[in-house]
Scaffold this motif. Sequence first.
Motif, PDB file in Angstrom:
ATOM      1  N   UNK A  36       4.153   3.142  12.481  1.00 31.17           N
ATOM      2  CA  UNK A  36       4.797   2.134  11.655  1.00 31.17           C
ATOM      3  C   UNK A  36       5.396   1.073  12.563  1.00 31.17           C
ATOM      4  N   UNK A  37       5.037  -0.180  12.312  1.00 26.81           N
ATOM      5  CA  UNK A  37       5.517  -1.283  13.150  1.00 26.81           C
ATOM      6  C   UNK A  37       5.235  -1.032  14.625  1.00 26.81           C
ATOM      7  N   UNK A  38       4.074  -0.439  14.906  1.00 29.05           N
ATOM      8  CA  UNK A  38       3.665  -0.229  16.277  1.00 29.05           C
ATOM      9  C   UNK A  38       4.329   0.932  16.971  1.00 29.05           C
ATOM     10  N   UNK A  39       5.029   1.768  16.237  1.00 26.33           N
ATOM     11  CA  UNK A  39       5.722   2.912  16.839  1.00 26.33           C
ATOM     12  C   UNK A  39       5.228   4.197  16.184  1.00 26.33           C
ATOM     13  N   UNK A  40       4.879   5.246  16.954  1.00 25.51           N
ATOM     14  CA  UNK A  40       4.483   6.509  16.353  1.00 25.51           C
ATOM     15  C   UNK A  40       5.698   7.156  15.718  1.00 25.51           C
ATOM     16  N   UNK A  41       5.610   7.444  14.464  1.00 27.15           N
ATOM     17  CA  UNK A  41       6.714   8.019  13.702  1.00 27.15           C
ATOM     18  C   UNK A  41       6.492   9.507  13.454  1.00 27.15           C
ATOM     19  N   UNK A  42       5.232   9.886  13.264  1.00 31.01           N
ATOM     20  CA  UNK A  42       4.922  11.280  12.986  1.00 31.01           C
ATOM     21  C   UNK A  42       3.627  11.691  13.681  1.00 31.01           C
ATOM     22  N   UNK A  43       3.502  12.997  13.905  1.00 28.38           N
ATOM     23  CA  UNK A  43       2.251  13.576  14.365  1.00 28.38           C
ATOM     24  C   UNK A  43       2.017  14.882  13.623  1.00 28.38           C
ATOM     25  N   UNK A  44       0.764  15.178  13.330  1.00 33.24           N
ATOM     26  CA  UNK A  44       0.390  16.459  12.739  1.00 33.24           C
ATOM     27  C   UNK A  44      -0.664  17.082  13.636  1.00 33.24           C
ATOM     28  N   UNK A  93      -2.530  -0.777  21.740  1.00 35.77           N
ATOM     29  CA  UNK A  93      -1.512  -1.693  22.243  1.00 35.77           C
ATOM     30  C   UNK A  93      -0.332  -0.916  22.817  1.00 35.77           C
ATOM     31  N   UNK A  94       0.024   0.161  22.130  1.00 35.04           N
ATOM     32  CA  UNK A  94       1.124   0.993  22.618  1.00 35.04           C
ATOM     33  C   UNK A  94       0.828   1.607  23.972  1.00 35.04           C
ATOM     34  N   UNK A  95      -0.337   2.227  24.104  1.00 34.61           N
ATOM     35  CA  UNK A  95      -0.659   2.916  25.354  1.00 34.61           C
ATOM     36  C   UNK A  95      -0.736   1.957  26.535  1.00 34.61           C
ATOM     37  N   UNK A 108       2.040   7.612   2.899  1.00 34.79           N
ATOM     38  CA  UNK A 108       3.446   7.866   3.210  1.00 34.79           C
ATOM     39  C   UNK A 108       4.071   6.695   3.968  1.00 34.79           C
ATOM     40  N   UNK A 109       3.527   5.493   3.729  1.00 33.14           N
ATOM     41  CA  UNK A 109       4.075   4.305   4.373  1.00 33.14           C
ATOM     42  C   UNK A 109       3.710   4.141   5.829  1.00 33.14           C
ATOM     43  N   UNK A 110       2.745   4.940   6.316  1.00 30.97           N
ATOM     44  CA  UNK A 110       2.352   4.901   7.722  1.00 30.97           C
ATOM     45  C   UNK A 110       0.867   4.607   7.856  1.00 30.97           C
ATOM     46  N   UNK A 111       0.484   3.997   8.988  1.00 33.96           N
ATOM     47  CA  UNK A 111      -0.923   3.814   9.340  1.00 33.96           C
ATOM     48  C   UNK A 111      -1.322   4.995  10.217  1.00 33.96           C
ATOM     49  N   UNK A 112      -2.401   5.690   9.816  1.00 32.52           N
ATOM     50  CA  UNK A 112      -2.751   6.942  10.486  1.00 32.52           C
ATOM     51  C   UNK A 112      -4.017   6.815  11.324  1.00 32.52           C
ATOM     52  N   UNK A 113      -3.964   7.531  12.453  1.00 35.10           N
ATOM     53  CA  UNK A 113      -5.079   7.604  13.390  1.00 35.10           C
ATOM     54  C   UNK A 113      -5.404   9.070  13.609  1.00 35.10           C
ATOM     55  N   UNK A 114      -6.691   9.410  13.631  1.00 33.67           N
ATOM     56  CA  UNK A 114      -7.101  10.785  13.904  1.00 33.67           C
ATOM     57  C   UNK A 114      -7.703  10.866  15.305  1.00 33.67           C
ATOM     58  N   UNK A 115      -7.237  11.835  16.083  1.00 28.35           N
ATOM     59  CA  UNK A 115      -7.755  12.080  17.432  1.00 28.35           C
ATOM     60  C   UNK A 115      -8.388  13.470  17.457  1.00 28.35           C
ATOM     61  N   UNK A 171       4.466  -2.472  19.987  1.00 24.21           N
ATOM     62  CA  UNK A 171       4.985  -3.509  19.118  1.00 24.21           C
ATOM     63  C   UNK A 171       3.944  -4.546  18.766  1.00 24.21           C
ATOM     64  N   UNK A 172       3.298  -4.397  17.629  1.00 27.98           N
ATOM     65  CA  UNK A 172       2.407  -5.406  17.101  1.00 27.98           C
ATOM     66  C   UNK A 172       2.752  -5.602  15.646  1.00 27.98           C
ATOM     67  N   UNK A 173       1.947  -6.343  14.929  1.00 26.20           N
ATOM     68  CA  UNK A 173       2.213  -6.596  13.520  1.00 26.20           C
ATOM     69  C   UNK A 173       2.079  -5.305  12.721  1.00 26.20           C
ATOM     70  N   UNK A 174       2.960  -5.154  11.716  1.00 26.57           N
ATOM     71  CA  UNK A 174       2.953  -3.950  10.909  1.00 26.57           C
ATOM     72  C   UNK A 174       1.641  -3.782  10.165  1.00 26.57           C
ATOM     73  N   UNK A 175       0.945  -4.875   9.934  1.00 24.10           N
ATOM     74  CA  UNK A 175      -0.297  -4.818   9.174  1.00 24.10           C
ATOM     75  C   UNK A 175      -1.497  -4.452  10.043  1.00 24.10           C
ATOM     76  N   UNK A 176      -1.304  -4.357  11.355  1.00 20.09           N
ATOM     77  CA  UNK A 176      -2.411  -4.037  12.253  1.00 20.09           C
ATOM     78  C   UNK A 176      -2.893  -2.620  11.984  1.00 20.09           C
TER      79      UNK A 176
END
Length: 207
Positions: A159-167, A31-33, A135-142, A18-23
């Motif tokens: 989104x809003x500090x919560x993982x919504x999707x994974x590929x 922050x989540x982990x 798609x309205x989400x902030x994406x991270x590549x691992x 849970x952090x700012x949606x713009x982070x």
Amino acid sequence: MIYKKTMQAMVLAAAMLPVMASAAALEQFKSFTSSTQSARGEFQQRLVKEGAKEGNSSTGTFVFARPGKFIWIYKKPYEQVLQADGEDLFIYDKDLNQVTTRKLGDALSASPAEILFGSNDLERNFMLKEAGNHDGLDWLEAVPRSRDSTFASIDIGLKNGVPVQMALHDAFGQTSLLKFDKFEKNPVLKSNNFTFVIPKGADVIKQ
């Protein structure tokens, strides 16, 4: 059976916070982990072959507690349970009434499951970088540091500090898409919540 094994590999699968949606995604993820010790929710999973738009899909529920404790239950189209108690991984196939067990360390290392259920030291096994916003989400590549990993890369949409999707992209041109719903952070869980009980009459195979 091939489909089941592929989905098993794909799940030793996902992330949230849970952090700012713009982070930025990396900031949200770290922050989540650091703040999420347990969680539960529902998932939808779809396997996409290279060049195809549709693929086999499944739905179910999950619950986890760091480090290395989780229950991942496939409810449709077939019933299967992947459960770990922090030391061992149990895979129960209801149709076959068969339980496969293995040491958790080998199953988690540099896998999608390490992202959700493992330790907070993810950068030891993965190279993490920003992957933009779509798609309205902030994406991270691992990207796994180990060349022996089953996966070429894992994309995490937050989104809003919560993982919504994974590929989850493997080395054979297949992608497993995961969507999470009803995510509950840090629920109170019983100490024996992750103890696996061998179903009556089930065959047990140790790997």
